[in-house]
Design an enzyme around this catalytic site. Structure first.
Site, PDB file in Angstrom:
ATOM      1  N   THR A  97     -12.918   3.693   4.512  1.00  0.00           N
ATOM      2  CA  THR A  97     -13.984   4.636   4.141  1.00  0.00           C
ATOM      3  C   THR A  97     -15.065   3.958   3.304  1.00  0.00           C
ATOM      4  O   THR A  97     -16.248   4.296   3.414  1.00  0.00           O
ATOM      5  CB  THR A  97     -13.363   5.822   3.379  1.00  0.00           C
ATOM      6  OG1 THR A  97     -12.533   6.546   4.287  1.00  0.00           O
ATOM      7  CG2 THR A  97     -14.417   6.760   2.818  1.00  0.00           C
ATOM      8  N   SER A 122      -7.780   1.754   8.002  1.00  0.00           N
ATOM      9  CA  SER A 122      -6.602   0.973   7.622  1.00  0.00           C
ATOM     10  C   SER A 122      -5.387   1.265   8.482  1.00  0.00           C
ATOM     11  O   SER A 122      -4.390   0.543   8.422  1.00  0.00           O
ATOM     12  CB  SER A 122      -6.276   1.194   6.147  1.00  0.00           C
ATOM     13  OG  SER A 122      -5.841   2.515   5.930  1.00  0.00           O
ATOM     14  N   THR A 176      -8.069   3.564   2.402  1.00  0.00           N
ATOM     15  CA  THR A 176      -7.073   4.021   1.430  1.00  0.00           C
ATOM     16  C   THR A 176      -5.749   4.454   2.072  1.00  0.00           C
ATOM     17  O   THR A 176      -4.727   4.499   1.401  1.00  0.00           O
ATOM     18  CB  THR A 176      -7.626   5.190   0.600  1.00  0.00           C
ATOM     19  OG1 THR A 176      -7.965   6.266   1.487  1.00  0.00           O
ATOM     20  CG2 THR A 176      -8.826   4.775  -0.215  1.00  0.00           C
TER      21      THR A 176
END
Ligand code: ASP
Length: 339
Positions: free
Chosen positions: A29, A76, A109
């Site tokens: 992000t 991720s 994250t």
């Protein structure tokens, strides 16, 4: 202005009076751009390149020269073993150079804690490494990415950050990679170190530290990625009432080397017993989100390793590395007790 930051990407001249920080970018992000500033979900309209990150945060030039390596630029969830090994080897090479003060890694994250813990176990340096992400896209109103990135470089340049292993920084808060987890789907204060708390804060006046991890990491770790090109496959099985044997049986058929399970059922326990009989290593973790799985003579007798306070996704990382050294249950348990 104290100097001009140099990046491999921009080729700007380095300011000789400033330290150099190695910046590794992987995406997430923090490198996402929505079509407009109000877009706070489903914002993957564009990717933010390392050049854009630095151009949009000119204040970094006052702190350090940045030596940039782009590892990737995606969410991720796409991070693979190949990504982890390339990142770890790149960081080890950079930190071996006397003119690099430390490293910052941008990351999504969602799985950030897995990459951070992996690096915590395999980075061969006392120099600070900070993994940073953001909960709002780079393009958003009140975005958190620029300040998180700025604070990460500040943290790396703080002398007290040395020797603390790999750290995670969001929301002005510094966590140890060993204990941190993403605890909320949307809030900027999502990262928490349940039970033990954060190790420090990137405050306006200075970066302060109040704790440090006592489990083994970095220079005191026995794991070495230098000659590794892959890692043993390990999967996680999540338990619930009436959980069936099917996931465990499928994993055995897929030839996993290890299974981490978070709670079970009689059917899961039986399937795990059969898996161990076929040479699969099994670690007991837990789905509750905090607390230790206590060492147990009964479990050890069955061949099950207990995972201490590692959550399932982090127990998986440690088991993969542990299986590069041993398959012996006593040795695996020692490793889970020490890291
Ligand atoms: N989907 C993103 C990721 O994990 C979430 C984030 O970066 O905050 O890459």
């Amino acid at each position: 202005m104290l100097g001009i930051a140099a990046t491999a990407a921009t080729g700007l001249a380095a300011a000789t009076n400033l330290p150099t920080v190695a910046l590794f970018t992987t995406g997430g992000t923090i490198q996402s751009a929505g079509a407009h500033r109000q877009k706070l979900s489903e914002y993957s309209d564009g990717r933010v390149s390392p050049d854009q990150l630095l151009a949009d945060l000119p204040e970094l030039k006052d702190l350090a020269n940045l030596q940039v390596t782009e590892i990737g630029n995606a969410g991720s969830g796409t991070v693979t073993t190949e990504t982890l090994l390339r990142l770890a080897k790149g960081i080890n090479t950079a930190l071996a150079s006397t003119n690099i003060a430390g490293a910052v890694v941008t990351h999504g994250t969602g799985t950030l804690e897995e990459t951070a813990y992996f690096l915590h176990l395999v980075v061969r340096s006392a120099k600070p490494v900070v993994v940073v992400g953001a909960m709002r896209p780079w393009s958003a109103i009140s975005r958190d990415g620029p300040l998180n990135l700025y604070n990460s470089v500040r943290t790396v340049l703080t002398p007290e950050a040395s020797g603390k292993g790999v750290m995670v920084l969001l929301d002005d808060t510094v966590h140890s990679a060993r204990f941190v987890t993403k605890g909320n789907t949307t809030r900027v204060e999502t990262f928490v170190s349940r039970e033990v708390g954060p190790i420090g804060y990137a405050d306006a006046d200075r970066v302060v530290f109040y704790r440090q991890p006592l489990t083994r990491h970095t220079l005191r770790s026995e794991f070495d990625v230098a000659s590794l090109t892959n890692l043993p496959p390990v999967d996680v099985v999540y338990g619930h009432q009436e959980a069936s044997a099917a996931p465990v049986q499928a994993l055995v058929e897929a030839k996993v080397a290890g299974i981490v399970y978070a709670d079970g059922s009689p059917a899961v326990t039986k399937a795990l017993q059969a898996a161990m009989a076929q040479g699969v290593s099994v670690v007991q973790s837990d789905r509750k989100g905090s607390g230790r799985v206590l060492q147990s003579e009964r479990q050890f007798g069955r061949g099950v390793v207990t995972g201490d306070s590692l959550n399932p996704q982090k127990a998986r990382i440690l088991l993969r590395l542990a299986l590069t050294r041993t398959r012996e249950v006593r040795e695996l348990q020692r490793i889970f007790n020490e890291y």
